[in-house]
Design a protein around this motif. Structure first.
Motif, PDB file in Angstrom:
ATOM      1  N   ARG A  39       0.851  -1.190   0.000  1.00 24.87           N
ATOM      2  CA  ARG A  39       0.000   0.000   0.000  1.00 24.87           C
ATOM      3  C   ARG A  39       0.885   1.237   0.000  1.00 24.87           C
ATOM      4  O   ARG A  39       1.801   1.358   0.823  1.00 24.87           O
ATOM      5  N   LEU A  40       0.620   2.174  -0.924  1.00 29.68           N
ATOM      6  CA  LEU A  40       1.399   3.391  -1.066  1.00 29.68           C
ATOM      7  C   LEU A  40       0.488   4.597  -0.907  1.00 29.68           C
ATOM      8  O   LEU A  40      -0.663   4.584  -1.357  1.00 29.68           O
ATOM      9  N   THR A  41       0.994   5.647  -0.252  1.00 27.49           N
ATOM     10  CA  THR A  41       0.234   6.887  -0.108  1.00 27.49           C
ATOM     11  C   THR A  41       1.107   8.065  -0.529  1.00 27.49           C
ATOM     12  O   THR A  41       2.323   8.061  -0.351  1.00 27.49           O
ATOM     13  N   LEU A  42       0.466   9.070  -1.091  1.00 21.41           N
ATOM     14  CA  LEU A  42       1.168  10.238  -1.604  1.00 21.41           C
ATOM     15  C   LEU A  42       0.237  11.434  -1.534  1.00 21.41           C
ATOM     16  O   LEU A  42      -0.949  11.321  -1.867  1.00 21.41           O
ATOM     17  N   GLY A  43       0.766  12.586  -1.109  1.00 18.20           N
ATOM     18  CA  GLY A  43      -0.065  13.786  -1.119  1.00 18.20           C
ATOM     19  C   GLY A  43       0.581  14.961  -0.409  1.00 18.20           C
ATOM     20  O   GLY A  43       1.484  14.787   0.417  1.00 18.20           O
ATOM     21  N   PRO A  44       0.103  16.171  -0.699  1.00 25.62           N
ATOM     22  CA  PRO A  44       0.624  17.371  -0.066  1.00 25.62           C
ATOM     23  C   PRO A  44      -0.169  17.731   1.186  1.00 25.62           C
ATOM     24  O   PRO A  44      -1.292  17.252   1.405  1.00 25.62           O
ATOM     25  N   SER A  45       0.434  18.594   2.001  1.00 30.41           N
ATOM     26  CA  SER A  45      -0.266  19.163   3.155  1.00 30.41           C
ATOM     27  C   SER A  45       0.205  20.597   3.354  1.00 30.41           C
ATOM     28  O   SER A  45       1.295  20.975   2.905  1.00 30.41           O
ATOM     29  N   ALA A  46      -0.618  21.376   4.024  1.00 30.74           N
ATOM     30  CA  ALA A  46      -0.275  22.765   4.347  1.00 30.74           C
ATOM     31  C   ALA A  46      -0.777  23.077   5.751  1.00 30.74           C
ATOM     32  O   ALA A  46      -1.875  22.655   6.123  1.00 30.74           O
ATOM     33  N   THR A  47       0.035  23.798   6.515  1.00 31.68           N
ATOM     34  CA  THR A  47      -0.307  24.133   7.896  1.00 31.68           C
ATOM     35  C   THR A  47      -0.258  25.645   8.099  1.00 31.68           C
ATOM     36  O   THR A  47       0.747  26.293   7.745  1.00 31.68           O
ATOM     37  N   GLY A  84       0.888  35.374  12.814  1.00 27.38           N
ATOM     38  CA  GLY A  84       0.356  34.132  12.289  1.00 27.38           C
ATOM     39  C   GLY A  84       0.326  34.127  10.769  1.00 27.38           C
ATOM     40  O   GLY A  84       0.480  35.160  10.117  1.00 27.38           O
ATOM     41  N   GLY A  85       0.109  32.925  10.213  1.00 26.13           N
ATOM     42  CA  GLY A  85       0.038  32.784   8.768  1.00 26.13           C
ATOM     43  C   GLY A  85       0.429  31.388   8.350  1.00 26.13           C
ATOM     44  O   GLY A  85       0.506  30.464   9.165  1.00 26.13           O
ATOM     45  N   LEU A  86       0.693  31.216   7.058  1.00 30.30           N
ATOM     46  CA  LEU A  86       1.123  29.926   6.545  1.00 30.30           C
ATOM     47  C   LEU A  86       2.475  29.576   7.139  1.00 30.30           C
ATOM     48  O   LEU A  86       3.439  30.337   7.021  1.00 30.30           O
ATOM     49  N   GLU A  87       2.559  28.422   7.780  1.00 27.52           N
ATOM     50  CA  GLU A  87       3.803  28.000   8.419  1.00 27.52           C
ATOM     51  C   GLU A  87       4.608  27.045   7.541  1.00 27.52           C
ATOM     52  O   GLU A  87       5.832  27.185   7.432  1.00 27.52           O
ATOM     53  N   GLU A  88       3.925  26.083   6.918  1.00 25.00           N
ATOM     54  CA  GLU A  88       4.668  25.022   6.239  1.00 25.00           C
ATOM     55  C   GLU A  88       3.804  24.350   5.185  1.00 25.00           C
ATOM     56  O   GLU A  88       2.602  24.171   5.372  1.00 25.00           O
ATOM     57  N   ILE A  89       4.416  23.989   4.072  1.00 23.70           N
ATOM     58  CA  ILE A  89       3.802  23.063   3.130  1.00 23.70           C
ATOM     59  C   ILE A  89       4.706  21.838   3.047  1.00 23.70           C
ATOM     60  O   ILE A  89       5.915  21.929   3.306  1.00 23.70           O
ATOM     61  N   ALA A  90       4.135  20.684   2.716  1.00 24.52           N
ATOM     62  CA  ALA A  90       4.926  19.466   2.730  1.00 24.52           C
ATOM     63  C   ALA A  90       4.391  18.466   1.721  1.00 24.52           C
ATOM     64  O   ALA A  90       3.212  18.497   1.339  1.00 24.52           O
ATOM     65  N   LEU A  91       5.277  17.573   1.304  1.00 21.31           N
ATOM     66  CA  LEU A  91       4.914  16.413   0.507  1.00 21.31           C
ATOM     67  C   LEU A  91       5.083  15.194   1.403  1.00 21.31           C
ATOM     68  O   LEU A  91       6.146  14.983   1.994  1.00 21.31           O
ATOM     69  N   ASN A  92       4.031  14.380   1.505  1.00 18.61           N
ATOM     70  CA  ASN A  92       4.024  13.225   2.397  1.00 18.61           C
ATOM     71  C   ASN A  92       3.960  11.940   1.585  1.00 18.61           C
ATOM     72  O   ASN A  92       3.095  11.783   0.719  1.00 18.61           O
ATOM     73  N   LEU A  93       4.887  11.014   1.874  1.00 20.53           N
ATOM     74  CA  LEU A  93       4.955   9.733   1.188  1.00 20.53           C
ATOM     75  C   LEU A  93       4.899   8.620   2.224  1.00 20.53           C
ATOM     76  O   LEU A  93       5.510   8.724   3.298  1.00 20.53           O
TER      77      LEU A  93
END
Length: 266
Positions: free
Chosen positions: A175-183, A210-219
């Motif tokens: 099983r593989l997962t892939l996707g972005p996230s933003a905090t 305050g504001g956008l802290e981080e974006i990420a790619l999650n695998l």
């Protein structure tokens, strides 16, 4: 409720945020008439030693993902975030799930260096959290929005994380997962994690908003070794943004978080 964010998510989780273990989204396998089903195991993660730090530290994390068949409660992180979590998840229709949880961070977000302590920048101790979330899922795709607020006097403030995920299953065991996230984070969170107090001997005072802290790619990847045993891994490649990236405490604005786990299904 963020990804092995992870902090958060994580990593989370994200993690966030404790780092998000790939076990967050491994579906349990059990008959409908069992009282509970899920995963229990142990994981190890490599995360930045401080938010924005250029050194890594290794932490041991439990793997816990338990759903109950007769009641809408869960333990661990079947919906992402820290494994030290208890919550309620209510399905609405065929695609939506809404929930709320109480949790504790699995590790201290910052172990300040000697230089940081001398400059008046302190450790950030783990804290209790309250969160609410909404998830939409269909045909191997999911979108989860989680809002989290720290409890007590931790001063870690409020965050909101949006995570998109696509799941692939090339064969019944893999099983593989892939996707972005933003905090996004409020000013209290940003000041605690990235701020510098007035009078610091080493850094200029820094009072981020305050504001956008981080974006990420999650695998993520998981392999079923048998009907009961699963091994897996997670990788998060992140980019700090805005006031977080501009902090004088940040030495590396592209944090990397990695995890491995072994778990038993029941």
């Amino acid at each position: 409720m963020a990804s092995l964010t992870a902090s958060s998510t994580l990593l989370a989780l994200v993690t966030l945020a404790t780092p998000a273990l790939a076990a967050d989204d491994v579906p349990p396998s059990a008959a409908d008439d069992t009282a509970a089903h899920g995963l229990v195991g142990l994981g190890v993660a490599s995360i930045p030693d401080t938010p924005g730090g250029d050194d890594q530290r290794t932490v041991i994390l439990p793997v816990l993902n338990v759903r109950f068949t007769q009641v809408p409660f869960y333990l661990g992180n079947p919906f992402g975030g820290t494994p030290l979590q208890a919550g309620m998840a209510l399905p609405v229709g065929a695609h939506w799930t809404f929930g709320a949880a109480l949790s504790a961070q699995a590790n201290d977000p910052r172990e300040a260096t000697d230089a940081q302590r001398a400059a008046g920048v302190e450790d950030i101790d783990r804290a209790g959290m309250g969160s609410v979330f909404a998830r939409w899922a269909a045909d191997g795709f999911s979108a989860t929005l989680t809002a989290t607020r720290s409890m007590g006097d931790s001063d870690q403030g409020k965050t909101a994380t949006l995570r998109l995920q696509r799941t692939f299953q090339p064969n019944p065991r893999l099983r593989l997962t892939l996707g972005p996230s933003a905090t996004w984070s409020d000013g209290e969170h940003m000041r605690t994690w990235y701020g510098v107090p007035t009078g610091s001997a080493r850094y200029a005072a820094y009072d981020p908003a305050g504001g956008l802290e981080e974006i990420a790619l999650n695998l993520g990847a998981s392999i079923a070794l048998s009907p009961q045993w699963i091994v897996g891994s997670g990788l998060q490649l992140a980019q700090l943004h805005g006031h977080a990236r501009d902090s004088p405490l940040v030495e590396d604005d592209t944090p990397v978080r990695m995890s491995l786990f072994v778990a038993r299904r029941f």
